[in-house]
Design a protein around this motif. Sequence first.
Motif, PDB file in Angstrom:
ATOM      1  N   MET A 233       0.843  -1.197   0.000  1.00  0.00           N
ATOM      2  CA  MET A 233       0.000   0.000   0.000  1.00  0.00           C
ATOM      3  C   MET A 233       0.880   1.250   0.000  1.00  0.00           C
ATOM      4  O   MET A 233       1.853   1.326   0.734  1.00  0.00           O
ATOM      5  CB  MET A 233      -0.892  -0.019   1.246  1.00  0.00           C
ATOM      6  CG  MET A 233      -2.153   0.791   1.096  1.00  0.00           C
ATOM      7  SD  MET A 233      -3.208   0.620   2.548  1.00  0.00           S
ATOM      8  CE  MET A 233      -2.461   1.772   3.655  1.00  0.00           C
ATOM      9  N   GLU A 234       0.470   2.178  -0.815  1.00  0.00           N
ATOM     10  CA  GLU A 234       1.286   3.399  -0.895  1.00  0.00           C
ATOM     11  C   GLU A 234       0.947   4.359   0.252  1.00  0.00           C
ATOM     12  O   GLU A 234      -0.225   4.553   0.574  1.00  0.00           O
ATOM     13  CB  GLU A 234       1.032   4.075  -2.240  1.00  0.00           C
ATOM     14  CG  GLU A 234       2.178   4.986  -2.639  1.00  0.00           C
ATOM     15  CD  GLU A 234       1.977   5.506  -4.049  1.00  0.00           C
ATOM     16  OE1 GLU A 234       1.966   6.714  -4.213  1.00  0.00           O
ATOM     17  OE2 GLU A 234       1.821   4.657  -4.955  1.00  0.00           O
ATOM     18  N   LYS A 235       1.994   4.903   0.838  1.00  0.00           N
ATOM     19  CA  LYS A 235       1.776   5.850   1.945  1.00  0.00           C
ATOM     20  C   LYS A 235       1.297   7.186   1.398  1.00  0.00           C
ATOM     21  O   LYS A 235       1.806   7.660   0.377  1.00  0.00           O
ATOM     22  CB  LYS A 235       3.081   6.075   2.689  1.00  0.00           C
ATOM     23  CG  LYS A 235       3.299   5.161   3.856  1.00  0.00           C
ATOM     24  CD  LYS A 235       4.521   5.614   4.605  1.00  0.00           C
ATOM     25  CE  LYS A 235       4.864   4.670   5.715  1.00  0.00           C
ATOM     26  NZ  LYS A 235       6.126   5.021   6.337  1.00  0.00           N
ATOM     27  N   THR A 236       0.317   7.789   2.079  1.00  0.00           N
ATOM     28  CA  THR A 236      -0.094   9.129   1.641  1.00  0.00           C
ATOM     29  C   THR A 236       0.720  10.165   2.413  1.00  0.00           C
ATOM     30  O   THR A 236       0.931  10.037   3.609  1.00  0.00           O
ATOM     31  CB  THR A 236      -1.589   9.366   1.902  1.00  0.00           C
ATOM     32  OG1 THR A 236      -1.836   9.059   3.258  1.00  0.00           O
ATOM     33  CG2 THR A 236      -2.462   8.551   0.987  1.00  0.00           C
ATOM     34  N   GLN A 237       1.188  11.137   1.661  1.00  0.00           N
ATOM     35  CA  GLN A 237       2.001  12.190   2.288  1.00  0.00           C
ATOM     36  C   GLN A 237       1.098  13.381   2.569  1.00  0.00           C
ATOM     37  O   GLN A 237       0.445  13.899   1.668  1.00  0.00           O
ATOM     38  CB  GLN A 237       3.117  12.604   1.328  1.00  0.00           C
ATOM     39  CG  GLN A 237       4.123  13.518   1.964  1.00  0.00           C
ATOM     40  CD  GLN A 237       5.437  12.792   2.209  1.00  0.00           C
ATOM     41  OE1 GLN A 237       5.675  11.756   1.625  1.00  0.00           O
ATOM     42  NE2 GLN A 237       6.261  13.326   3.075  1.00  0.00           N
ATOM     43  N   ASN A 238       1.031  13.768   3.847  1.00  0.00           N
ATOM     44  CA  ASN A 238       0.208  14.920   4.190  1.00  0.00           C
ATOM     45  C   ASN A 238       1.100  16.006   4.767  1.00  0.00           C
ATOM     46  O   ASN A 238       1.642  15.873   5.859  1.00  0.00           O
ATOM     47  CB  ASN A 238      -0.850  14.501   5.214  1.00  0.00           C
ATOM     48  CG  ASN A 238      -1.836  15.615   5.466  1.00  0.00           C
ATOM     49  OD1 ASN A 238      -1.585  16.758   5.120  1.00  0.00           O
ATOM     50  ND2 ASN A 238      -2.966  15.268   6.058  1.00  0.00           N
ATOM     51  N   ASN A 239       1.263  17.049   4.006  1.00  0.00           N
ATOM     52  CA  ASN A 239       2.161  18.124   4.433  1.00  0.00           C
ATOM     53  C   ASN A 239       1.444  19.254   5.166  1.00  0.00           C
ATOM     54  O   ASN A 239       2.046  20.269   5.458  1.00  0.00           O
ATOM     55  CB  ASN A 239       2.904  18.706   3.228  1.00  0.00           C
ATOM     56  CG  ASN A 239       4.063  17.806   2.843  1.00  0.00           C
ATOM     57  OD1 ASN A 239       4.643  17.150   3.706  1.00  0.00           O
ATOM     58  ND2 ASN A 239       4.380  17.768   1.575  1.00  0.00           N
ATOM     59  N   ARG A 240       0.169  19.023   5.470  1.00  0.00           N
ATOM     60  CA  ARG A 240      -0.573  20.111   6.112  1.00  0.00           C
ATOM     61  C   ARG A 240      -0.070  20.398   7.529  1.00  0.00           C
ATOM     62  O   ARG A 240      -0.283  21.469   8.069  1.00  0.00           O
ATOM     63  CB  ARG A 240      -2.067  19.796   6.140  1.00  0.00           C
ATOM     64  CG  ARG A 240      -2.777  20.372   4.934  1.00  0.00           C
ATOM     65  CD  ARG A 240      -4.242  20.076   4.971  1.00  0.00           C
ATOM     66  NE  ARG A 240      -4.502  18.631   4.937  1.00  0.00           N
ATOM     67  CZ  ARG A 240      -5.696  18.072   4.954  1.00  0.00           C
ATOM     68  NH1 ARG A 240      -6.754  18.838   5.010  1.00  0.00           N
ATOM     69  NH2 ARG A 240      -5.851  16.770   4.916  1.00  0.00           N
ATOM     70  N   ALA A 241       0.610  19.406   8.118  1.00  0.00           N
ATOM     71  CA  ALA A 241       1.147  19.591   9.472  1.00  0.00           C
ATOM     72  C   ALA A 241       2.123  20.766   9.532  1.00  0.00           C
ATOM     73  O   ALA A 241       2.288  21.394  10.577  1.00  0.00           O
ATOM     74  CB  ALA A 241       1.829  18.318   9.933  1.00  0.00           C
ATOM     75  N   TRP A 242       2.764  21.053   8.383  1.00  0.00           N
ATOM     76  CA  TRP A 242       3.694  22.188   8.357  1.00  0.00           C
ATOM     77  C   TRP A 242       3.005  23.496   8.718  1.00  0.00           C
ATOM     78  O   TRP A 242       3.636  24.406   9.253  1.00  0.00           O
ATOM     79  CB  TRP A 242       4.338  22.325   6.964  1.00  0.00           C
ATOM     80  CG  TRP A 242       5.341  21.244   6.701  1.00  0.00           C
ATOM     81  CD1 TRP A 242       5.169  20.149   5.921  1.00  0.00           C
ATOM     82  CD2 TRP A 242       6.676  21.163   7.219  1.00  0.00           C
ATOM     83  NE1 TRP A 242       6.306  19.377   5.923  1.00  0.00           N
ATOM     84  CE2 TRP A 242       7.243  19.981   6.711  1.00  0.00           C
ATOM     85  CE3 TRP A 242       7.422  21.968   8.061  1.00  0.00           C
ATOM     86  CZ2 TRP A 242       8.538  19.583   7.025  1.00  0.00           C
ATOM     87  CZ3 TRP A 242       8.723  21.579   8.378  1.00  0.00           C
ATOM     88  CH2 TRP A 242       9.259  20.393   7.857  1.00  0.00           C
ATOM     89  N   LEU A 243       1.684  23.558   8.416  1.00  0.00           N
ATOM     90  CA  LEU A 243       0.933  24.782   8.727  1.00  0.00           C
ATOM     91  C   LEU A 243       0.925  25.056  10.230  1.00  0.00           C
ATOM     92  O   LEU A 243       0.844  26.205  10.665  1.00  0.00           O
ATOM     93  CB  LEU A 243      -0.509  24.667   8.219  1.00  0.00           C
ATOM     94  CG  LEU A 243      -0.681  24.698   6.704  1.00  0.00           C
ATOM     95  CD1 LEU A 243      -2.115  24.432   6.329  1.00  0.00           C
ATOM     96  CD2 LEU A 243      -0.227  26.040   6.151  1.00  0.00           C
TER      97      LEU A 243
END
Lengths: 90, 290
Positions: B1-11
């Motif tokens: 399964m491909e990992k989803t990258q969530n960059n919203r944490a940078w906010l």
Amino acid sequence: MEWMAWTWPTAIFFLVIAAILLIFTVIGLLRPEMPRVGILQIETTRGDRVFITLLGSAFINLAWLGLVGANQWWALAVCAVYAAAVFRWV
Amino acid sequence: MEKTQNNRAWLLLLPMLAVVLFSAIIPLMTVVNYSVQDTFGQNVFFWAGLDWFREILSSDRVHGALGRQIMFSGIILAIEVPLGIIVALSMPKRGAWVSVCLVLMSLPLLIPWNVVGTIWQILGRPDIGLVGYTLDSLGIDYNYTQDALDAWITVVLMDVWHWTSLVALLAYAGLRSIPNAYYQAAKIDQASRWKVFRYIELPKMRGVLTIAILLRFMDSFKIYTEPFVLTGGGPGSSTTFLSVDLVKMAIGQFDLGPAAAFSIMYFLVILLISWVFYTVMTNIDKQEGM
């Protein structure tokens, strides 16, 4: 921004530092790298070497100003040599 | 399964960045702007180039303050670190007295700097202070407001009183983390008390002691409030340390240009020392983690 008493030389100084940080961030994203151990016997990344270069350059400039006192541009030339040495061996 | 990258944490970092921008980066940029100009107020500035840096680098007054600062930091480290270790070694390891000792050790750390200065200012006074009055009654000519040596002894004593417990608490935490098996092995080998300290306790405390030395060095190198309240930098300029001198220059004399150049150099020295300590500490962590 008037209260910050900006001058063109200081603005250029900060723009150069910001540009250096930006360029190295982009390089870091495009070409990620592993830390390496250099002559200081400590692990350094590209970012560490930028920091060592900038901090060292500040002291080189101050030393030039205190010891030589004239032709400050030559201090920048020394900084360039120092930067090359840091990126090659540190 | 491909990992989803969530960059919203940078906010989530944005509020922190905003705070750093307004509390550190913008003031620092302003100081750099001031350091190359001269002003007589009214927000009117005149270009001065590198003159203020030249003036500060060749100033006997700044050299004197730097010398006193290095001497002060050296003296308090030479006293507080060994004393803190001795206190930590003497503290009980278990039982009800542990909590009592920990609370007593924490008390000086909770007192604000200016209150510490006031406490020692009163304690040292020959007319009403316990220390000053007792020393004078014993025939010792003690007056920290007139004698440079007395002022130094009082400032050093005050710092030792205020901060030794920090070193002691850190060293105590380091000592408590040593597994009992080490002591049992030392007992089987009939190791002397000194050897237990030298080969078990001291190496195990190395990490926390480095942190203690870093904290104490940085704090003592920036010390302002306590000597300012106690002696005001006097008598003469005998207890004028770097930050006391800097404030006199910036606020007392309103020499913003030289004070800004002075601040930048002061900042660079602190940055260099912090980096050296940080590098040493992270290397220790890596070695211990091996």
